[in-house]
Design a protein around this motif. Structure first.
Motif, PDB file in Angstrom:
ATOM      1  N   SER A  13      81.425  47.664  47.875  1.00 58.05           N
ATOM      2  CA  SER A  13      80.102  47.331  48.416  1.00 58.05           C
ATOM      3  C   SER A  13      78.958  47.645  47.467  1.00 58.05           C
ATOM      4  CB  SER A  13      79.882  48.073  49.730  1.00 58.05           C
ATOM      5  OG  SER A  13      79.752  49.451  49.496  1.00 58.05           O
ATOM      6  N   CYS A  14      79.236  48.384  46.389  1.00 57.67           N
ATOM      7  CA  CYS A  14      78.140  48.734  45.489  1.00 57.67           C
ATOM      8  C   CYS A  14      78.570  48.530  44.044  1.00 57.67           C
ATOM      9  CB  CYS A  14      77.688  50.155  45.791  1.00 57.67           C
ATOM     10  SG  CYS A  14      76.199  50.539  44.899  1.00 57.67           S
ATOM     11  N   ASP A  15      78.642  49.594  43.256  1.00 54.55           N
ATOM     12  CA  ASP A  15      79.002  49.389  41.851  1.00 54.55           C
ATOM     13  C   ASP A  15      80.294  50.101  41.471  1.00 54.55           C
ATOM     14  OD1 ASP A  15      77.876  51.859  42.104  1.00 54.55           O
ATOM     15  OD2 ASP A  15      76.654  51.748  40.298  1.00 54.55           O
ATOM     16  N   GLU A  16      81.157  50.376  42.471  1.00 49.96           N
ATOM     17  CA  GLU A  16      82.490  50.879  42.172  1.00 49.96           C
ATOM     18  C   GLU A  16      83.519  49.953  42.803  1.00 49.96           C
ATOM     19  OE1 GLU A  16      80.521  53.903  43.050  1.00 49.96           O
ATOM     20  OE2 GLU A  16      80.568  54.566  40.959  1.00 49.96           O
ATOM     21  N   PRO A  90      77.863  48.150  55.266  1.00 48.73           N
ATOM     22  CA  PRO A  90      76.736  47.453  54.661  1.00 48.73           C
ATOM     23  C   PRO A  90      76.796  47.615  53.148  1.00 48.73           C
ATOM     24  CG  PRO A  90      76.021  49.594  55.473  1.00 48.73           C
ATOM     25  CD  PRO A  90      77.481  49.462  55.802  1.00 48.73           C
ATOM     26  N   GLY A  91      76.093  46.750  52.431  1.00 51.00           N
ATOM     27  CA  GLY A  91      76.096  46.852  50.982  1.00 51.00           C
ATOM     28  C   GLY A  91      75.645  45.559  50.352  1.00 51.00           C
ATOM     29  N   LEU A  92      75.845  45.463  49.054  1.00 47.62           N
ATOM     30  CA  LEU A  92      75.476  44.245  48.325  1.00 47.62           C
ATOM     31  C   LEU A  92      76.446  43.153  48.740  1.00 47.62           C
ATOM     32  CD1 LEU A  92      74.794  45.851  44.854  1.00 47.62           C
ATOM     33  CD2 LEU A  92      73.125  45.121  46.564  1.00 47.62           C
ATOM     34  N   ILE A  93      75.927  42.088  49.320  1.00 44.53           N
ATOM     35  CA  ILE A  93      76.791  41.140  50.036  1.00 44.53           C
ATOM     36  C   ILE A  93      77.818  40.449  49.128  1.00 44.53           C
ATOM     37  CG2 ILE A  93      75.167  39.187  49.943  1.00 44.53           C
ATOM     38  CD1 ILE A  93      77.442  40.219  52.902  1.00 44.53           C
ATOM     39  N   ALA A 328      94.493  54.383  64.812  1.00 39.71           N
ATOM     40  CA  ALA A 328      95.062  55.365  65.743  1.00 39.71           C
ATOM     41  C   ALA A 328      94.351  55.321  67.088  1.00 39.71           C
ATOM     42  CB  ALA A 328      94.963  56.766  65.133  1.00 39.71           C
ATOM     43  N   ALA A 329      93.049  54.980  67.072  1.00 38.82           N
ATOM     44  CA  ALA A 329      92.281  54.946  68.319  1.00 38.82           C
ATOM     45  C   ALA A 329      92.296  53.570  68.971  1.00 38.82           C
ATOM     46  CB  ALA A 329      90.840  55.381  68.027  1.00 38.82           C
ATOM     47  N   GLY A 330      92.995  52.616  68.360  1.00 39.64           N
ATOM     48  CA  GLY A 330      93.029  51.261  68.923  1.00 39.64           C
ATOM     49  C   GLY A 330      91.704  50.542  68.785  1.00 39.64           C
ATOM     50  N   LEU A 331      90.924  50.920  67.743  1.00 41.85           N
ATOM     51  CA  LEU A 331      89.598  50.311  67.559  1.00 41.85           C
ATOM     52  C   LEU A 331      89.565  49.406  66.328  1.00 41.85           C
ATOM     53  CD1 LEU A 331      87.277  53.407  68.211  1.00 41.85           C
ATOM     54  CD2 LEU A 331      87.588  51.414  69.678  1.00 41.85           C
ATOM     55  N   ALA A 332      90.683  48.806  66.008  1.00 39.18           N
ATOM     56  CA  ALA A 332      90.773  48.100  64.725  1.00 39.18           C
ATOM     57  C   ALA A 332      90.840  46.595  64.878  1.00 39.18           C
ATOM     58  CB  ALA A 332      91.988  48.604  63.955  1.00 39.18           C
ATOM     59  N   ASP A 333      90.302  46.074  65.979  1.00 36.43           N
ATOM     60  CA  ASP A 333      90.516  44.649  66.214  1.00 36.43           C
ATOM     61  C   ASP A 333      89.351  43.753  65.805  1.00 36.43           C
ATOM     62  OD1 ASP A 333      88.910  45.707  68.060  1.00 36.43           O
ATOM     63  OD2 ASP A 333      89.960  44.938  69.828  1.00 36.43           O
ATOM     64  N   ALA A 334      88.253  44.351  65.260  1.00 35.46           N
ATOM     65  CA  ALA A 334      87.110  43.513  64.875  1.00 35.46           C
ATOM     66  C   ALA A 334      87.472  42.671  63.654  1.00 35.46           C
ATOM     67  CB  ALA A 334      85.913  44.394  64.549  1.00 35.46           C
ATOM     68  N   PRO A 335      87.029  41.391  63.618  1.00 34.58           N
ATOM     69  CA  PRO A 335      87.313  40.589  62.421  1.00 34.58           C
ATOM     70  C   PRO A 335      86.524  41.138  61.233  1.00 34.58           C
ATOM     71  CG  PRO A 335      85.846  39.395  63.921  1.00 34.58           C
ATOM     72  CD  PRO A 335      86.230  40.664  64.615  1.00 34.58           C
ATOM     73  N   ALA A 336      87.070  40.941  60.023  1.00 36.73           N
ATOM     74  CA  ALA A 336      86.396  41.437  58.819  1.00 36.73           C
ATOM     75  C   ALA A 336      85.301  40.453  58.427  1.00 36.73           C
ATOM     76  CB  ALA A 336      87.403  41.631  57.694  1.00 36.73           C
ATOM     77  N   ARG A 337      84.135  40.606  59.051  1.00 36.46           N
ATOM     78  CA  ARG A 337      83.003  39.715  58.771  1.00 36.46           C
ATOM     79  C   ARG A 337      82.048  40.454  57.826  1.00 36.46           C
ATOM     80  NH1 ARG A 337      78.216  39.275  61.516  1.00 36.46           N
ATOM     81  NH2 ARG A 337      78.912  40.568  63.247  1.00 36.46           N
ATOM     82  N   PRO A 338      81.887  39.977  56.594  1.00 38.66           N
ATOM     83  CA  PRO A 338      81.023  40.693  55.655  1.00 38.66           C
ATOM     84  C   PRO A 338      79.576  40.707  56.142  1.00 38.66           C
ATOM     85  CG  PRO A 338      82.374  39.060  54.522  1.00 38.66           C
ATOM     86  CD  PRO A 338      82.526  38.799  55.990  1.00 38.66           C
ATOM     87  N   ARG A 339      78.949  41.877  56.103  1.00 32.58           N
ATOM     88  CA  ARG A 339      77.544  41.942  56.514  1.00 32.58           C
ATOM     89  C   ARG A 339      76.760  42.885  55.615  1.00 32.58           C
ATOM     90  NH1 ARG A 339      78.805  44.264  62.607  1.00 32.58           N
ATOM     91  NH2 ARG A 339      80.971  43.805  62.347  1.00 32.58           N
ATOM     92  N   PRO A 340      75.574  42.433  55.181  1.00 37.62           N
ATOM     93  CA  PRO A 340      74.755  43.262  54.293  1.00 37.62           C
ATOM     94  C   PRO A 340      74.180  44.472  55.006  1.00 37.62           C
ATOM     95  CG  PRO A 340      73.618  41.196  54.825  1.00 37.62           C
ATOM     96  CD  PRO A 340      74.991  41.100  55.424  1.00 37.62           C
ATOM     97  N   ARG A 341      73.835  44.309  56.284  1.00 37.67           N
ATOM     98  CA  ARG A 341      73.293  45.422  57.070  1.00 37.67           C
ATOM     99  C   ARG A 341      74.235  45.720  58.210  1.00 37.67           C
ATOM    100  NH1 ARG A 341      67.240  46.201  56.665  1.00 37.67           N
ATOM    101  NH2 ARG A 341      67.659  47.669  58.290  1.00 37.67           N
ATOM    102  N   TRP A 342      74.439  46.998  58.486  1.00 33.27           N
ATOM    103  CA  TRP A 342      75.358  47.368  59.567  1.00 33.27           C
ATOM    104  C   TRP A 342      75.084  48.830  59.900  1.00 33.27           C
ATOM    105  CZ3 TRP A 342      81.448  46.869  59.009  1.00 33.27           C
ATOM    106  CH2 TRP A 342      82.042  47.135  60.242  1.00 33.27           C
ATOM    107  N   PRO A 343      74.027  49.077  60.689  1.00 33.95           N
ATOM    108  CA  PRO A 343      73.694  50.475  60.987  1.00 33.95           C
ATOM    109  C   PRO A 343      74.784  51.134  61.824  1.00 33.95           C
ATOM    110  CG  PRO A 343      72.279  48.979  62.224  1.00 33.95           C
ATOM    111  CD  PRO A 343      73.114  48.121  61.324  1.00 33.95           C
ATOM    112  N   LEU A 344      75.058  52.400  61.548  1.00 34.15           N
ATOM    113  CA  LEU A 344      76.061  53.139  62.326  1.00 34.15           C
ATOM    114  C   LEU A 344      75.531  53.436  63.714  1.00 34.15           C
ATOM    115  CD1 LEU A 344      77.684  55.910  60.122  1.00 34.15           C
ATOM    116  CD2 LEU A 344      78.723  53.845  61.051  1.00 34.15           C
ATOM    117  N   ASP A 345      74.230  53.713  63.764  1.00 33.39           N
ATOM    118  CA  ASP A 345      73.601  54.030  65.041  1.00 33.39           C
ATOM    119  C   ASP A 345      72.712  52.857  65.390  1.00 33.39           C
ATOM    120  OD1 ASP A 345      72.141  54.899  67.164  1.00 33.39           O
ATOM    121  OD2 ASP A 345      71.435  56.754  66.236  1.00 33.39           O
TER     122      ASP A 345
END
Ligand code: KG4
Ligand code: ZN
Length: 361
Positions: A13-16, A90-93, A328-345
């Motif tokens: 997402s950045c320079d690594e 989030p990151g450089l798209i 492990a929590a069964g929270l892994a079903d979201a599609p991998a949609r690239p997004r530049p912004r994605w606030p945690l809160d």
């Protein structure tokens, strides 16, 4: 089976360009089986900051190699994995898209599930990978692109208590270094010079320290350093080595004081008692900041958890670990949609500023 999972994580997402294989389960420390990071400093150094187009191209060229190196480093093949995790923002798209495409191709080819991971969640959960820290805990995330105080309440449950309203601290370190003709990235250079300087010679401001709340500002501090440089240049035609050292020391002292003071406030603002104070991000390498945070933690009776630097800066292991927690929590079903912004809160008001690596939250 005891619920142990083995996941490959890819971060672009950045320079690594980074990939890693991690094995573990939530509640216990994870094992980092490989952690391959290819930085791009040599591509961006001449520009004094990350150039998004150059970064995206380099990620596209190196992502497959990163995956192959991570697997080889772990001595595993695709058949040994339970899933592939990838930073989807989030990151450089451009970089994010490169990573998601590479991870998607690999996971489909290998018949593995793909877990979309929020880069910030990767940083936020790293203290659980390295130290099995229990929820809730307070995290100070400080790097060239991020500056947030996060209450980590549970998986997927984050409350942003504060953050920068303009520059990220690492960005301010980098700009000050550029101003003084030091190398890139600037943080380690500024710290090296500061060690020889007098932090009291220049009275630099501590913006927002007199205001309530946990928000921070570093842009006025950076401008104050620029003004001091201009004044010295006018008065004496340039800077002596002594001046550079004193400017670095004064700037570093102000930045560390702002971060420590706001972190102390965030401890109080958390409500529930945190199990630890954790720090992550490249600026966490700074020893003056670490000393300040040690004091804050000691005063609050908390342990300071600072993961090893290679897991504090951008890396694939944190993405793999977040993938393990999500699976492990069964929270892994979201599609991998690239997004530049994605606030945690999502409930927190957007911050005004955006780091050099783009708006993050
Ligand atoms: O986490 P990181 O590798 O990348 C992101 O920004 O996401 O952080 C890099 C930042 C750079 O701005 C660099 O100048 C800063 O961390 N940094 C430091 C130190 N080492 C790296 N800042 C202050 N003191 C240091 N010792
Ligand atoms: Zn990061």
């Amino acid at each position: 089976m005891d619920g142990t999972l083995t996941v490959l994580g890819l971060e672009t997402s950045c320079d690594e360009t980074a990939a890693a294989v991690v094995r573990g389960r939530p509640g216990a420390r994870g094992a980092v089986l490989s952690n391959w990071v290819h930085g791009q400093a040599e591509l961006h150094g001449a520009f004094g900051g990350v150039v998004p187009e150059i970064a995206a191209r380099a990620h596209a060229e190196r992502a497959d190699t990163a995956i192959a190196r991570a697997l080889a480093g772990a001595g595993l093949g695709a058949a040994d994995l339970d899933a592939v995790a990838v930073t989807a923002g989030p990151g450089l798209i451009g970089g994010v898209i490169s990573g998601v495409m590479a991870a998607e191709g690999f996971s489909r080819g290998a018949g593995l599930p793909l877990v979309a991971v929020n880069h910030l969640e990767g940083h936020a959960l790293t203290p659980r990978l390295t130290d099995a820290v229990a929820f809730p805990y307070l995290l100070l995330l400080v790097s060239g692109g991020h500056c947030q105080l996060l209450a980590v309440q549970g998986l997927g449950r984050y409350r942003r208590l504060g953050g920068t309203i303009d520059d990220a601290p690492g960005e301010a370190f980098d700009k000050v270094a550029k101003l003084l003709g030091l190398g890139f990235p600037g943080g380690p250079e500024v710290e090296r010079w500061a060690a020889k300087g007098d932090p009291a010679r220049f009275a630099f401001p501590r913006p927002l320290l007199d205001r309530p709340g946990c928000d921070m500002s570093f842009s006025g501090l950076k401008t104050a350093v620029a003004r001091a440089v201009m004044r010295l240049a006018e008065a004496q035609g340039g800077l002596w080595r002594r001046d550079i050292a004193d400017l670095c020391a004064g700037f570093q002292a102000a930045a560390a004081e702002i971060l420590a003071a706001k972190t102390a406030r965030a401890v109080a603002a958390m409500g529930a008692r945190p199990s630890a104070l954790a720090v992550a991000g490249g600026v966490a390498a700074n020893s003056e900041l670490r000393a300040g945070l040690e004091r804050v933690a000691a005063e609050a009776g908390l342990a300071l958890v600072a993961p090893p630097l290679k897991l504090c800066t951008d890396n694939g292991a944190m993405i793999a670990w977040a993938g393990i927690e999500r699976l492990a929590a069964g929270l892994a079903d979201a599609p991998a949609r690239p997004r530049p912004r994605w606030p945690l809160d999502a409930a927190a008001a957007p911050l005004i500023g955006s780091g050099k690596k783009g708006a993050k939250a």
